[in-house]
Structures are given as C-alpha cells and as structure tokens.
Design a protein around this motif. Sequence first.
Motif, PDB file in Angstrom:
ATOM      1  N   LYS A  26       0.826  -1.223   0.000  1.00 28.45           N
ATOM      2  CA  LYS A  26       0.000   0.000   0.000  1.00 28.45           C
ATOM      3  C   LYS A  26       0.854   1.264   0.000  1.00 28.45           C
ATOM      4  CE  LYS A  26      -3.325  -2.342   3.000  1.00 28.45           C
ATOM      5  NZ  LYS A  26      -4.095  -2.275   4.259  1.00 28.45           N
ATOM      6  N   LEU A  27       2.133   1.132   0.368  1.00 26.62           N
ATOM      7  CA  LEU A  27       2.969   2.321   0.536  1.00 26.62           C
ATOM      8  C   LEU A  27       3.924   2.553  -0.635  1.00 26.62           C
ATOM      9  CD1 LEU A  27       3.948   1.739   4.291  1.00 26.62           C
ATOM     10  CD2 LEU A  27       2.201   3.300   3.412  1.00 26.62           C
ATOM     11  N   THR A  28       3.892   1.655  -1.647  1.00 27.87           N
ATOM     12  CA  THR A  28       4.858   1.796  -2.743  1.00 27.87           C
ATOM     13  C   THR A  28       4.260   1.352  -4.074  1.00 27.87           C
ATOM     14  OG1 THR A  28       7.071   1.173  -3.520  1.00 27.87           O
ATOM     15  CG2 THR A  28       5.865  -0.511  -2.340  1.00 27.87           C
TER      16      THR A  28
ATOM     17  N   LYS B 284      10.915   3.433  -2.451  1.00 28.67           N
ATOM     18  CA  LYS B 284      10.330   4.444  -1.563  1.00 28.67           C
ATOM     19  C   LYS B 284       9.082   3.881  -0.931  1.00 28.67           C
ATOM     20  CE  LYS B 284      12.239   8.797  -2.692  1.00 28.67           C
ATOM     21  NZ  LYS B 284      12.125  10.128  -3.284  1.00 28.67           N
ATOM     22  N   LEU B 285       8.979   4.022   0.384  1.00 29.29           N
ATOM     23  CA  LEU B 285       7.766   3.635   1.097  1.00 29.29           C
ATOM     24  C   LEU B 285       7.185   4.922   1.639  1.00 29.29           C
ATOM     25  CD1 LEU B 285       8.923   0.485   3.124  1.00 29.29           C
ATOM     26  CD2 LEU B 285       7.342   0.491   1.193  1.00 29.29           C
ATOM     27  N   SER B 286       5.998   5.287   1.148  1.00 31.95           N
ATOM     28  CA  SER B 286       5.372   6.521   1.606  1.00 31.95           C
ATOM     29  C   SER B 286       6.358   7.690   1.450  1.00 31.95           C
ATOM     30  CB  SER B 286       4.968   6.341   3.075  1.00 31.95           C
ATOM     31  OG  SER B 286       4.405   7.502   3.600  1.00 31.95           O
ATOM     32  N   ASP B 287       7.049   7.699   0.294  1.00 30.55           N
ATOM     33  CA  ASP B 287       8.015   8.762  -0.034  1.00 30.55           C
ATOM     34  C   ASP B 287       9.271   8.794   0.835  1.00 30.55           C
ATOM     35  OD1 ASP B 287       7.093   9.749  -2.326  1.00 30.55           O
ATOM     36  OD2 ASP B 287       5.873  11.351  -1.444  1.00 30.55           O
TER      37      ASP B 287
ATOM     38  N   ASP C 175      14.274   9.360   9.711  1.00 34.03           N
ATOM     39  CA  ASP C 175      13.002   8.988   9.072  1.00 34.03           C
ATOM     40  C   ASP C 175      12.267   7.867   9.811  1.00 34.03           C
ATOM     41  OD1 ASP C 175      13.383  10.812   7.030  1.00 34.03           O
ATOM     42  OD2 ASP C 175      14.399   9.366   5.719  1.00 34.03           O
TER      43      ASP C 175
ATOM     44  N   LEU D 220       8.388   6.613   9.094  1.00 37.09           N
ATOM     45  CA  LEU D 220       8.243   5.328   8.404  1.00 37.09           C
ATOM     46  C   LEU D 220       7.389   4.373   9.250  1.00 37.09           C
ATOM     47  CD1 LEU D 220       9.041   3.437   6.057  1.00 37.09           C
ATOM     48  CD2 LEU D 220      11.100   2.830   7.351  1.00 37.09           C
TER      49      LEU D 220
ATOM     50  N   ALA E 103       3.746   5.384   9.161  1.00 34.78           N
ATOM     51  CA  ALA E 103       3.122   5.069   7.865  1.00 34.78           C
ATOM     52  C   ALA E 103       2.792   3.577   7.780  1.00 34.78           C
ATOM     53  CB  ALA E 103       4.069   5.472   6.725  1.00 34.78           C
TER      54      ALA E 103
ATOM     55  N   GLU F 209      -0.105   2.731  10.185  1.00 36.74           N
ATOM     56  CA  GLU F 209      -1.320   3.279   9.578  1.00 36.74           C
ATOM     57  C   GLU F 209      -1.828   2.361   8.462  1.00 36.74           C
ATOM     58  OE1 GLU F 209      -4.394   5.661   9.290  1.00 36.74           O
ATOM     59  OE2 GLU F 209      -2.854   5.860  10.846  1.00 36.74           O
ATOM     60  N   ALA F 210      -0.882   1.954   7.579  1.00 33.02           N
ATOM     61  CA  ALA F 210      -1.253   1.123   6.431  1.00 33.02           C
ATOM     62  C   ALA F 210      -1.739  -0.261   6.859  1.00 33.02           C
ATOM     63  CB  ALA F 210      -0.050   0.982   5.486  1.00 33.02           C
TER      64      ALA F 210
END
Length: 830
Positions: A607-609, A627-630, A654, A658, A661, A664-665
């Motif tokens: 979901k993050l990439t 990138k995971l969630s930018d 980060d 991270l 995110a 959350e995901a």
Amino acid sequence: EETSSLSLGKDRADTVIIGGGCVGVSLAYHLAKAGLKDVVLLEKSELTAGSTWHAAGLTTYFHPGINLKKIHAYSIKLYEKLEEETGQAVGFHQPGSIRIASTPTRVDEFKYQMTRAGWHPTEQYLITPEKVQELFPLLNMDTVLAGLYNPGDGHIDPYSLTMALAAGARKYGAQLNYPVQVTNLNFRSDGTWEVETPLGIIQAKRIVNTAGSFWARDIGKMIGLQHPLIPVHHQYVVTSTIPEVKALKTELPVIRDLEGSYYLRQERDGLLFGPYESEEKMKLQDSWVTHGVPPGFGKELFESDLDRIMEHIEAAMEMVPVLRKADIVNTIAGPITYSPDILPMVGPHQGVRNYWVAIGFGYGIIHAGGIGKYLGDWILEGEPPFDLIELDPNRYGRWTTTEYTAAKARESYGFNNIVGYPKEERFAGRPTERTSGLYDLLKSKCSMGFHAGWEQPHWFYKPGDETGYKPSFRRTNWFEPVGREYKQVMEKVGVIDLSPFGKFKLKGTDSVKLVDHLFANIIPKVGSTNISHMLTPRGKVYAELTVSQLYPGEFMLVTGSGSELHDLRWIEEEVTRGGYKVEIENVTDDMGVLGVAGPYARQVLQKLTSEDLSDGSFKFLQSRLLKLSDIAVTAIRISYTGELGWELYHRKEDSAALYRAIVEAGQKEGIDNFGTYALNALRLEKGFRAWGAEMNCDTNPLEAGLEYFVKLNKPADFTGKEALKQIKEKGLKRRLVYLTVETDNVDPEGNESVWHNGKVIGNTTSGSFSYSAQQSLAFAYVPTELSKVGQKLEVEILGNNYPARIIQEPLVLTEPTRMRLQRKGESPKI
C-alpha cells in the motif's frame, strides 16, 4: 634482565607492555615463556604499585560466565605450581570457599549456577547447611539454607604472586624496566609504535596497555581513546587474634555472605572481611576521572571510613558472632578500577592498529594468570584461543561517556552480590545517547532491553498485563505477552525495531576481492543478500553477517548489536594486512532498521509503494532501493522470524515517520508491535542459529550445522578454508542438535548441562518455550554418537533433570520453504 634507571638497554621491542601490576607481569611471563623474543615491560614506579599490592588476593574457581570460568581455573592451576617453577614463595592458601544462600531465591541461583558448572571440569558443589557448618564451625546457622562450595578456592599474597611472575618473566628473557614512565606514544605509518620515556624511545611492533587502576586512562588519552574506567574506594578490615580462630586445626574456608554483601576469610589468627556498599553509600574517586590521578600516587591509600560500611560490619557480626569481641587492627581503603559492567577489557582495540589492552580489572588477582595466557596466545596466534566477547574492549564505544561510566560503576559495585538472574537488566546510566528514532514513541509501551548502548523493546504491554521488569528463574510476567506477539507474527503482521544492528558500507576497487577472502560464503549478486560467516585461521566462527551487494562492488554488511566493533576491527585488520583498496564506513548510528514480518507483511507494505513486491518480482533474499510513503529505504526480503518479511534500512531521522506510515497502512490487517523475546522464540522454532550462542570462536561451522553457508569449493582462498578441510577430513567429535524438553514452569535458555546415563555429556546453547509445540525447545552440543534424531537425553534446569529428545529440525518450516513445497503440490507442516 633488570636495567638500571640510566638506560633502557634496547631501542626496539616486539611487544612493549605498559604497567607492572599482576596483569602486565603475567602477560610478560606468558609471552616470554612461549618463546617471544624482545618483550619489554615498563613500570612508572615499582612492580605492584597501584591496585595490586593492597588487594585482598581472593582466588575462586566460581564465575557466572561460561568462559571466564576457564580464566579462573587456569590462574589457580598456575599459582599452584609457580613457586616450584620460579623459586619464589607466593603465599597461596586453598581452604576452599563457600557462598551462603539465606533466601529461597539464592538457592535457585545456586542451582542455576550448578547446571552451568556441570559441563566444566572445575569442582563445585551445592552443599547442605550441615556441611556448611562442618566446614565453617564459627557460623551462626539461623539463616543458612545452602552453600555453594568450591574446594580449590582461597587467597594468595598479591605482592609475592607478582614477584614470582616477574622472576619467571626474567627467567624466560623478558626485560622489566622500572621506574620508567611512558610520556608519549606515537603511531608510525608502518603500523609500529614509538614509546617515549625520559630514558629514550623504544620502537615496538605492538603495545599493550596494562596500566591498571590509575594510569590506563592516561595511556589511552595519549592516543585519543577514552577508556571507560573509574576508581572505586574499596575497604577491607583486618582483626587482631581471635582465640576461637587460633584454636582451629585447619584454615577456615572463605565465606561470601551474599545477602550481607561481603567476603570474609581467615588472616593468620584473626579474620579479614571486605564489604561492597550499596550504590548510594559507596564512594567513587570522581576527581581522578575529571582531573587525572595525582602524579605521585603509587602505593598510597585513602582515608578509611568505617561509618560507610557499618551495616555490613553488623551483618558480619550476626553471621560470625566471634567478630563481636574482636579488635580491628587495620582498615585498608584503596582504589580498585571498575569498568561499567565490572568486567575487564581485554584484546586488540578497534580504530588503532597494534594497540592492545588488558585493563579495568575489578578482580585482577584471580584474572591475572588466565588473562596473561589468553592474551599471550592471541598475540602469538592471531586469534583468540577461545571466545571471550564479554571482555571485548570494543563492546564500548563513543556512547560510553564519563557520566555513564560513573553511574554504572556505582551500580555494579553495589550489585556485586546481587542475584544473577537470566535475562538480567540493569538500569543505571540509561538511556545513553544511542536511542533509535522510535525510542520516544515506544518507551512507555514496552519493557526495553539494553543492547550495546541501545534501548530495544523486549516485549510490549497490553491493558491487564503486569508491566515492568520482574526478573525470575521461572516463567514470569512476559511469558503470556510474548506468546501473544508470537501469534501476531505467525497469523497477521508485526513490526519490530532492529536499529541496534551494526551496519557497515563497503566499496572500492578491491571490495569484491576482500569480501571473497573474508567470508566463507559466495559473493551475493548485485541486488541480492546472503548470510555469510567470517572464520578464524583455525576455522572457528568469528562472526556472522548478512552481506548485500547493492550496486556493483558496493556492499552493505550487517551484524548484531553486540558485535559491531568486534567485527569491524577484524575487517579493518584484514584490509590493512592485505593492502586492499577499499573504503569502509560504519553507519550504525546513522541508520534505522524496521522489520516487518508475518503473512500480511506484503499486503501492508504494498500500500505504501508503487514497486511490485509480489513473490515473482521481489524474491526471498533480494535487496533493492525503493520508496515507502516517499521515504527512501533499502529493503531486504529477509526476516529472522522465518516468516514472510522485510528489513527496511533508512535514515535514522526517518524512523518515526516510516513506522507511523506502516502502522497506519496495516490497520485493516491488525498490525502490532513485537519485541526481541518473541523474535527469539520464532527463530528457534525455525532452527535458525545465533552468533554468540550456537556459534562463536569456540565452534566451527561444520559442528554448528552451517555447511550450507560455507562454500569449501569456491575458488577464493578464504580465511579458515584450509583448517575446515582438515576438520572435515578428521570427522566431527560433537554436533549441534535440536531438542524438545518436557519442563514445568521453567524453560532452557542456554549453557545448561545435558545429561545421558547419569553423566554430563554436553550443554545447551540457547532455548525458549515454543508457542507452537507448547513445550520447551533448545539447541545443544552433544557427542556425535548421541546426536541422532530420536535420541533421549536430559537437560538440567534449576536442579532438576528434565526429559529431552532430539527432533528433526526445524520444528516449523520457514515461509520460503513452505511456498516452495506448495508450488510442488505438497502440504507443508507449519
């Protein structure tokens, strides 16, 4: 030879030892005896000045550590024959010693220690109160429940011991020079040292800092190192003649009253006893740390202060009533050095070539003989004779500040006789500056463990849990929560903070050649990762790392938190020795690591990439930047849980973003935290070995069952290859086996004795409860002839022998194996 103070006699040496206490002199003796020419010892005042001369001189076979027992045993055996060899009397008394248990918890501790002594040759017995009284008739038996008895223990005169070792060192050709002060140390580009003294300069192939209590820090400072050492005031008291003692036919054994926190022994016709005060009462010589030792200090003492030790004196009078009538004739208050964890620092130092240390001895007399031999062997052979990573000077780093050292020394001194529980945590001086980017987010939610300066979650709290650190020899408050976290990873998805890993970046023209030479495994392709071992020339397992080739010729190496500088030093040494053109950078403190594992790990991360994480596209043991969630991460598909999972390497700053995110995901999948205790249970069920337990410098990879990672047929001549071929040819004497153990409210955890037919035949290396099999699991070393699946054995835990059986490993197949079997249409066992 002894030289006059007018000249040094020589301007070159193989090894220069700085400091003439019992440890330095023992090293000179052992190096010279082994045939090393040109051993020079420099002492600034006289031999035994410092802590040696006023030590109480206790010698004991007992040590809670496994390999430190070997050091103690060697020292005692050496001291027994030193007089005969050197013609110098050493004043060695061996009346034995008894540790007193006066609480049920202590009795458990003694049983815990007995199972750790069972597979060592040292004599140690758990004895009844009746036997305690027979050995020490002057004891008040009201509170005595048991004794831990070591018959060969006793005490030695430290001055005479040092003089005998010195006589031996000279006999074999070492040169002991004093008074000669080392005023400066200069490192030369060829790896040698210039040792400056008022009498001239000696050029040395290597230097060893054995400058002891007072001066070891100053020697370290000369080359820019801050050795974490601090002097502590230790007092002991000597009484006048006591008629009841004088009337005895044989010398009393040494007593250690653990609840009273003191040792007590016979001194001529009186008694001598020394207490360890609590953290609040004990005294540090802080001013020496901030302003240095007063220049003339050598054989001076501190002012004694009996008020400070009054409660211990009272405890001693309660336990040994004849003390009440005795007069105190002497109180010795002198400095002894403490490192933060009481253990000395022994071995080569990372970041400085050919600089070795043997410093920080709180118990220098019993350690001197064994450490002299251990360090001498290491210097001569190029590898340690056995594993003593707990003494590695490189277990400390920039995070060990003076404040930390002082806080820990207070705690350690006060905790000298504290109960030694499994999974022990000590909280002084924490946290250090080494906290991960998640520390503030997680600290109130879990029980944190201390790993090489880092705080790392052991297990997490839920409403209704009994929180906090509740040490025990049996299952305790973390037992159910760890089961819950285990289930979380096996059935859903969990996230774990792995930031304490040691992490190095390696690149340069010769990087591929270096990796091929250092590691027994093949080199992973670009975009891949493997598990690789660095072996010693004798074929022991020096380290286990994951190696990833991120770009052509650019590697990331990852090791456990406790072996970060231990491994880095070995690699740097190899680089210098082989003249490899590479750059190696330690990025441990700059990088955070998150592990995400469990059947839904892919679903959550996807979901993050936009990168395809499917099995076909991102295979097991592949690594890539994404990138995971930018947030930029290096993702490796690997997990010590053995479940579907990734390790995500990223900039430390980060970490929190991270983590948030990912959590959350993962809401829909029911994501949750897990800690290192659950990780340990998961890895054991999968049959994964751990460095420091199943393998280390005491084991070769073949007996440890690591053949899969060792490529004897690869063209490169990796370190240890020849030795391994010979080991293979000769055949193995013992093997690592996988056991289920039928216990009650306890679980194995490593180093317990393994029994067969009434004899100890081996030892466990690690263990835990298996939440899948609902019984205990352990790894153990046993003789090859007893290593077949189905073999029945027994594991001793807390004084009971529990039935154990060797089973086929692993208990639970790893996720990649299960997938492979599914593709073949077989049904895998979970």
